[in-house]
Design a protein around this motif. Structure first.
Motif, PDB file in Angstrom:
ATOM      1  N   GLU A 246      35.452  -0.806  -6.365  1.00 57.09           N
ATOM      2  CA  GLU A 246      34.502  -0.805  -5.092  1.00 57.09           C
ATOM      3  C   GLU A 246      33.410  -1.666  -5.616  1.00 57.09           C
ATOM      4  N   GLY A 247      33.111  -2.081  -6.494  1.00 54.91           N
ATOM      5  CA  GLY A 247      31.829  -2.841  -6.924  1.00 54.91           C
ATOM      6  C   GLY A 247      31.215  -2.532  -8.097  1.00 54.91           C
ATOM      7  N   THR A 248      30.330  -3.621  -8.608  1.00 50.31           N
ATOM      8  CA  THR A 248      29.687  -3.426  -9.931  1.00 50.31           C
ATOM      9  C   THR A 248      28.092  -3.557  -9.871  1.00 50.31           C
ATOM     10  N   PRO A 249      27.406  -2.272  -9.625  1.00 51.65           N
ATOM     11  CA  PRO A 249      25.866  -2.797  -9.718  1.00 51.65           C
ATOM     12  C   PRO A 249      25.487  -3.291 -11.054  1.00 51.65           C
ATOM     13  N   ALA A 250      24.129  -3.989 -10.920  1.00 48.53           N
ATOM     14  CA  ALA A 250      23.594  -4.450 -12.162  1.00 48.53           C
ATOM     15  C   ALA A 250      22.072  -4.287 -12.169  1.00 48.53           C
ATOM     16  N   GLY A 314      28.982 -12.072  -7.484  1.00 51.48           N
ATOM     17  CA  GLY A 314      29.618 -10.758  -6.827  1.00 51.48           C
ATOM     18  C   GLY A 314      28.826  -9.410  -7.163  1.00 51.48           C
ATOM     19  N   LEU A 315      28.152  -9.475  -8.228  1.00 48.87           N
ATOM     20  CA  LEU A 315      27.465  -8.139  -8.597  1.00 48.87           C
ATOM     21  C   LEU A 315      26.648  -7.387  -7.552  1.00 48.87           C
ATOM     22  N   VAL A 316      26.682  -6.103  -7.477  1.00 48.86           N
ATOM     23  CA  VAL A 316      25.926  -5.380  -6.513  1.00 48.86           C
ATOM     24  C   VAL A 316      24.414  -5.328  -6.585  1.00 48.86           C
ATOM     25  N   ARG A 317      23.566  -5.765  -5.776  1.00 49.46           N
ATOM     26  CA  ARG A 317      21.986  -5.533  -6.102  1.00 49.46           C
ATOM     27  C   ARG A 317      21.584  -4.711  -4.852  1.00 49.46           C
ATOM     28  N   PHE A 318      21.285  -3.334  -5.306  1.00 48.55           N
ATOM     29  CA  PHE A 318      20.774  -2.637  -4.047  1.00 48.55           C
ATOM     30  C   PHE A 318      19.219  -3.114  -3.930  1.00 48.55           C
ATOM     31  N   ASP A 319      18.727  -3.157  -2.641  1.00 52.86           N
ATOM     32  CA  ASP A 319      17.565  -3.690  -2.439  1.00 52.86           C
ATOM     33  C   ASP A 319      16.339  -2.959  -3.060  1.00 52.86           C
ATOM     34  N   PRO A 320      15.795  -3.561  -3.981  1.00 52.02           N
ATOM     35  CA  PRO A 320      14.688  -2.932  -4.800  1.00 52.02           C
ATOM     36  C   PRO A 320      13.547  -2.393  -3.913  1.00 52.02           C
TER      37      PRO A 320
END
Length: 340
Positions: A246-250, A314-320
């Motif tokens: 489903e995706g990879t955050p980092a 393609g890594l997921v970055r949640f809005d800091p």
């Protein structure tokens, strides 16, 4: 003899003058194996090449931001490193100084995501570690592929969850929350699903506890980072890292220029050195961090254990900024949940 003594005093004076003129930079690092490597690969070579003394202070990201705020009128750091998105807040508050990409020769070869924050006054991303699923390949017959696989009953009580005080734990939770229909503003779906796991999981708060649980407490599966999968393997445990479908955050490590300090040209040079392909390849080799410089070349064995090449885009970055705005409420809800 008097002539010899005069010469000796002259040389001593020249030596003292050289030491007095030696520039000093103060930076933070995060202790443990990471700080040891930070010194070995960046600080010590930079000192020798530039006749500079680097003072390293062991302070984690959140505490570094707090110190920058307290020291705003008279900052003590020249370069600060963040791993939890604190650069967004620091830039907004004027605690760090903007850097033009043209001032860093290596910035031209960074992947786009690694330098996009520079336009907002943030420092460049110099390393990345992906958050995915770790599993013991000798104990787990069907390796996890999805974040939802953590809820499979076949893993029994061999799960490890990480407290949200840890950046890795926070990002892992946000991804679990996302796949169950939540958002940064609405974390109830994730909290409700985690409640289902509490009776059969161990909750840790620090990275070294991951290794301990796989080695001593019969852990089979955990949501954690690619670099610590390597650490656990180095400790003799048959652990592999998987990017969930489903995706990879980092976690994005940034190097930032502190505002209001002297020696800014030298500080920028230090930041640029951390972006070099050689330094980044060495970090990947030694601790399995993903490079952000597209010219970094990795051996196939190393490349197979990290997110590498165009895949990092393609890594997921949640809005800091969103995470920061909702962090306090989320952590309080988490504490109430795990206290039951």
């Amino acid at each position: 003899m008097l002539s010899a003594l005069a010469c000796s005093f002259l040389l001593a004076g020249m030596s003292s003058s050289a030491v007095a003129q030696r520039a000093t930079l103060t930076v933070n690092s995060w202790g443990g194996a990471y700080e040891k490597l930070h010194k070995q690969l960046i600080f010590e070579p930079f000192e020798k090449a530039n006749n500079v003394k680097i003072n390293v202070v062991t302070v984690y990201s959140a505490d570094t931001l707090a110190q920058l705020r307290a020291q705003k009128a008279a900052p003590q750091y020249d370069v600060v490193h963040f791993s939890g998105g604190q650069e967004v807040v620091a830039a907004r508050e004027g605690l760090i100084a903007p850097i033009n990409a043209e001032e860093l020769p290596n910035a031209a070869n960074l992947y786009p995501f690694a330098k996009e924050g520079m336009s907002r006054g943030e420092g460049p991303v110099h390393l990345v570690t992906a958050i995915g699923l770790l599993y013991n390949e000798k104990k787990v017959k069907n390796p996890p592929k999805s974040w939802k696989d953590l809820w499979k009953p076949e893993y029994g009580d061999h799960l490890v969850l990480t407290d949200l005080s840890n950046s890795y734990g926070l990002l892992g939770f946000l991804m679990m929350n996302k796949v169950w229909g939540g958002s940064i503003e609405n974390t109830k779906p994730g909290l409700d699903k985690v409640r289902e796991l509490l009776d059969r999981s161990t909750i840790i708060s620090s990275s070294p506890e991951i290794q301990q649980n796989f080695a001593q407490n019969d852990a089979w599966v955990a949501a954690f980072s690619q670099d610590y999968a390597h650490v656990v393997r180095q400790g003799g445990q048959p652990v592999k890292f998987v990017m969930a479908e489903e995706g990879t955050p980092a976690v994005f490590f940034t190097a930032n220029l502190v505002a209001g300090r002297p020696n800014q040209a030298l500080a920028k040079k230090l930041i640029d050195f951390s972006l070099s392909p050689e330094v980044q390849a060495a970090f990947a080799r030694e601790m399995r961090y993903s490079p952000t410089n597209r010219l970094a070349k990795l051996d196939p064995a190393v490349a197979s254990e990290v997110v590498y090449g165009d895949a990092v885009n393609g890594l997921v970055r949640f809005d800091p900024a969103q995470v920061d705005a909702n962090r306090t409420a989320l952590v309080e809800s988490w504490k109430k949940l795990i206290a039951r």
